[in-house]
Structures are given as C-alpha cells and as structure tokens.
Design a protein around this motif. Sequence first.
Motif, short mmCIF file in Angstrom:
data_model
loop_
_atom_site.label_atom_id
_atom_site.label_comp_id
_atom_site.label_asym_id
_atom_site.label_seq_id
_atom_site.Cartn_x
_atom_site.Cartn_y
_atom_site.Cartn_z
N GLY A 126 29.70 23.76 15.72
CA GLY A 126 30.03 25.41 16.11
C GLY A 126 31.28 25.31 15.50
O GLY A 126 32.05 26.31 15.67
N VAL A 127 32.65 24.96 16.54
CA VAL A 127 33.66 25.05 16.27
C VAL A 127 34.24 24.69 14.81
O VAL A 127 35.17 25.63 14.32
CB VAL A 127 35.00 23.78 16.67
CG1 VAL A 127 35.91 23.94 16.90
CG2 VAL A 127 34.40 23.33 18.42
N ASP A 128 33.77 23.53 13.86
CA ASP A 128 33.57 24.01 12.21
C ASP A 128 33.92 24.96 12.11
O ASP A 128 34.33 25.54 11.28
CB ASP A 128 33.24 22.93 12.15
CG ASP A 128 33.57 21.39 11.82
OD1 ASP A 128 35.41 22.30 12.15
OD2 ASP A 128 34.16 20.31 11.33
N LEU A 136 24.07 29.78 14.89
CA LEU A 136 25.25 30.35 15.51
C LEU A 136 24.86 31.72 15.32
O LEU A 136 24.67 32.33 14.42
CB LEU A 136 26.20 29.66 14.82
CG LEU A 136 26.98 28.31 15.55
CD1 LEU A 136 28.34 27.65 14.63
CD2 LEU A 136 26.64 28.15 16.65
N LYS A 137 25.56 32.61 16.49
CA LYS A 137 26.09 34.01 16.17
C LYS A 137 27.64 34.43 16.05
O LYS A 137 28.58 33.99 17.08
CB LYS A 137 25.11 34.57 17.76
CG LYS A 137 24.21 35.84 17.61
CD LYS A 137 24.23 35.46 18.50
CE LYS A 137 23.23 37.54 18.22
NZ LYS A 137 22.13 38.44 19.63
N MET A 138 28.08 34.95 15.38
CA MET A 138 28.87 35.46 14.26
C MET A 138 29.46 36.63 15.63
O MET A 138 28.59 37.10 16.64
CB MET A 138 29.64 35.73 13.60
CG MET A 138 29.50 33.85 12.40
SD MET A 138 30.66 33.19 12.86
CE MET A 138 29.48 31.77 12.94
N PHE A 156 33.89 29.96 19.91
CA PHE A 156 33.12 29.37 19.14
C PHE A 156 32.78 29.92 20.85
O PHE A 156 31.47 29.77 21.14
CB PHE A 156 32.83 28.05 19.08
CG PHE A 156 32.06 27.08 19.16
CD1 PHE A 156 30.79 27.65 19.07
CD2 PHE A 156 31.84 25.56 19.94
CE1 PHE A 156 29.34 26.97 18.68
CE2 PHE A 156 31.16 25.27 19.71
CZ PHE A 156 29.89 25.51 19.48
N LEU A 207 34.63 30.20 9.30
CA LEU A 207 34.90 31.41 8.64
C LEU A 207 34.96 31.91 9.76
O LEU A 207 34.72 32.55 10.60
CB LEU A 207 32.80 31.32 9.73
CG LEU A 207 31.42 30.25 8.60
CD1 LEU A 207 30.72 30.23 9.45
CD2 LEU A 207 31.37 31.88 7.19
N THR A 208 36.42 32.07 9.33
CA THR A 208 37.25 33.27 9.80
C THR A 208 37.17 34.20 9.68
O THR A 208 35.94 35.18 8.91
CB THR A 208 39.20 33.24 9.70
OG1 THR A 208 38.70 33.45 7.98
CG2 THR A 208 38.90 32.25 9.63
N PRO A 209 36.81 35.54 10.96
CA PRO A 209 36.49 37.44 10.37
C PRO A 209 37.49 37.79 9.48
O PRO A 209 36.18 37.71 8.72
CB PRO A 209 37.52 37.91 11.88
CG PRO A 209 37.60 36.61 12.19
CD PRO A 209 37.90 35.38 11.95
N ALA A 251 39.26 29.12 16.86
CA ALA A 251 37.78 29.02 16.12
C ALA A 251 37.13 27.99 18.06
O ALA A 251 35.96 28.47 17.87
CB ALA A 251 37.76 27.42 15.45
N PHE A 285 33.42 27.96 12.93
CA PHE A 285 34.04 29.38 13.35
C PHE A 285 35.26 29.55 12.77
O PHE A 285 36.15 29.40 12.88
CB PHE A 285 34.05 29.10 14.95
CG PHE A 285 33.30 29.98 15.27
CD1 PHE A 285 33.53 31.69 15.55
CD2 PHE A 285 32.38 29.93 15.85
CE1 PHE A 285 32.19 32.23 15.84
CE2 PHE A 285 30.93 29.91 15.98
CZ PHE A 285 30.58 31.38 16.66
N TYR A 286 35.73 27.45 12.57
CA TYR A 286 36.97 27.67 12.15
C TYR A 286 36.99 28.09 10.13
O TYR A 286 37.77 28.54 9.97
CB TYR A 286 37.74 25.83 11.85
CG TYR A 286 38.73 25.32 11.38
CD1 TYR A 286 39.78 25.53 11.46
CD2 TYR A 286 38.49 24.40 10.24
CE1 TYR A 286 41.08 25.28 10.85
CE2 TYR A 286 39.48 23.77 10.06
CZ TYR A 286 40.80 23.92 9.99
OH TYR A 286 42.05 23.82 9.36
#
Lengths: 292, 176
Positions: A209-211, A191-193, B130, A216-218, B126, A213-214
Amino acid sequence: MVQQLEEKRRLEMKKFMLISAGILIVSFIVMLVFSNRGLFGAFLFLVMMDIVAIALVYQSIKKKYGLAYKEICLKEMLSKEFDDLRVDFEHGFSEDQIREGHLVTLYDRFYSDDYISAKLHGIPFECSDIHVQDVVRSGKTTTVVTRFQGFYLKVPLKKTFKSWIVVREKEFLDNGNPRGWFSDMPELEKLKMEDEQFNQKFSVYASDGVDAFYLLTPRFLEEIKRVEACYEGRCLFGFLHGSLHVAVDSREDHFDISLFEKADEIKLNEHHQQIQMIKGIIECVRKECEEA
Amino acid sequence: MIWILAAVLAVVVFVISMYNQIVHLEVKLEESKSGIDVALAKRYAVLTNMQESVKGYVKHESEVLEQVVQLRKGMSIHEMNQANGELNELHNRLIALVESYPDLKASDLFLDFQAAIVDCEEHLQAARRFYNSNAALFNEKILTFPGSLFAQAMKKSKQDYFASETSEREQIEVSF
C-alpha cells in the motif's frame, strides 16, 4: 515520396484485381464443367475456397503496401517527433514481455507489430501494437473473440519500488483484480485513493500500500485521468520492475492502412494524431520518468 | 422450522462477517500505522545525521540545534503528529541556518542530505495517505449502520487522521 507510394498502391491494387479475377475465372470454368453433374456441395465448397484465396491474396498485398507506407511516411513522421528512433514494423513485444507485465491477460493467439523504441525529452520508451484473441470452441462452432487490441507502452520510472501496482479502468462484470487463480503475482490488496472521481473510474491493486501511494501521487492521479480522457478504449496502468506499463484497449491497430486507402493528408493526419497520443502519455508521466 | 433455522444461520453468518470485516480493517489500519512509524524513523535518522554534520560546521551557532526530537515505539497517531511537527521544526531550523553559509549550502554533503530528505518526505507522505485511506474505510465502517452497532459492542471508536505535512508547515514559525 507520397506520389511514389500512391503509384505502388495502384500497382498493388491492379495486382490484387488481376489475381482475384483469375481465381474467379478459373472457378467459373470449373463450375461450368461440373454444372451438369448436379454437384451443389462442390459448388459451395468452390465459392468458399475462392473467398479464402482472395482474402489471403488481399492480406499479403495489403501487408506489403502497409510496410511500404510505414517505411516511407510513418518513419519520417516518427523521426521528426522522437530522438534515437528504432523501429521494427513487422514485429513487436514478445508474448513473454506482455505476460510479465500482468496487465493484459493472454489467450490462444497473440500478435504484435509496429515496435517503436525512441526517446522523448531524454526519456526512453518502447511501444508496440498488440492483439490478443481467444478461440472459443463450443460443439461444432468455433468463434474467435478479440480480448485485447490496442497499444502497449513501457517507460522507466525515476522512483525505485519493489512492489506490483496495477491501475485498471473499471469495466462491467470485471472486478479489476489482475490476479487469477494460478497467477504468479503476489497477494494484491485493493486500495482506495483519496480522489473519489478517480475511484469511480479505476480500481487500484497493489502488493504494498505505501509503495502504491508513493507512486500514485495526487498529481499522477490527475495525469492518469487525463490519459484516460484522451482515449476511448479501456486504459490499464502497471508499475512493475521499475517501469510504467500502459496498455490501451482501443480495438484498433494504430498505424494500419488498408489497400483501398490513399496515403493522403487525412490518413497522415490520423497517424499524426496517434503519435501525438503517445507523446501525450509520456508528457503526462514525464516528471516521474527516468531521463537517460 | 427449517425457515427459522435458515434465518438463524443467516444472522450468524452476517454477525461473523461484520465482526471479521471490522477486525480486518483494524489490522490494516495498524499495518499502515507502522508504515508511518518506519517513515518517521527514516526521516528522523536523516535529519539527526544532517543536524550533526551542520553542528560541526557552525560550531558557534550550534546552540540553535540543541532541540532533541524523541521518537519511541508504539506512539499514538496524536504523538506521531506531534513528533512529525517537531521534525518539521528541526528541518526548518536547519535550512534557515544553512542559508547563511553558502559554502555549506553548495556542498555535496548538503545536497545529498537534501535529496535524502525529499525522498523521506515523499515516503512519509505516502505512508500518511495510506494510513488516512485505511482510517477513512475503518471510520466509515464503524460509524454507519449496522457497523455502528457492532463497533459499540466491540468497543471500537473513530480513529484520528494523520495531519498533512503542508498544513503543519504553514503553522510553524521559524525564529532564531
């Protein structure tokens, strides 16, 4: 207490010197007896045996002194910083616990010690030093290569998730993918942040992926960058089984002390810094962690 | 002759690889779009449940909650953005209404709803990040050379981003 420890160190040093001198004297006498027979090979063998024997004696005495230092000084320092402290300086995480984490690849030899379990601001955590070595045999030579040496930390997270997320600091000639050919890990996607600076330093792999980003918040990305900036070694972060795993390959044992080092202000300060580092990581991830 | 064959083979491999990369990115984009769908549906369910509970509590003011948000399957990103904006508006109306009922505001039911809404918003955030990350990768691929040539041939166009919630929130004016 430090005085008591220093006396113990001097006593152990004397013991080491005496045993070493004894080994050398015996070897010298044996050499004198056999010198007129021209056994050069036996002489070399004897020298090597002496080195091995002295090293073994040193290791055993150093371990005793190290344990005494940890029980007397380190434990006190730790209890001042953390609550519900439980330590086991002779043991650490088991090989299976590290294998389950999928952060550190295991090779032929595994050692772990300095286990610490405690709470900081109500957040429970566990950590220990780990050392992974690879024994490489090529023809007649055998080389032992250290693959990982540093500390490993586990903290439970507040958020619930089912997937596997691994954040690895990039390294030359390593694509960062934690999934090997025979790994039992699920299929991971890279993944790319949105943080370009973060992407340059770290690779992120996740089974969902959703998990990723869930979790790894900014804000969390910033904290990971901060942790990485504090340590010189390679940092690895894993989000697995509801916990955050942090492994730092700093190529040193964090609370080690040599027989030739006094437990003085400088040494205590050095170990105090290491404790502050552990505190720093937990402080960084505090908002995401489970209070118990 | 062998060099010509090798060159033709290299071109064929390159074309197949480019085609597959674009298709792969598009599939990932669609997958991440469905993530937004799921998160929006979850947020919709929580907000409508909360709306029903609040209606029962504030019967004489319930006309301010008559607004109905519609979600349907297969929405475009633009429609999702719109639906999310409507959900934001509904959320703001509910919060503003509950503010004037301290009993309701302090009730366990409302606190549970608040926690559920925060969780839904985090999941939506999220899913949005994504999707936007995949949209950025897709757009980068089809807008840069040689991907742009393939994108033209494959009739692929630049994808919209899913707007951030905070920027939308700022635009919403709550008036009763």
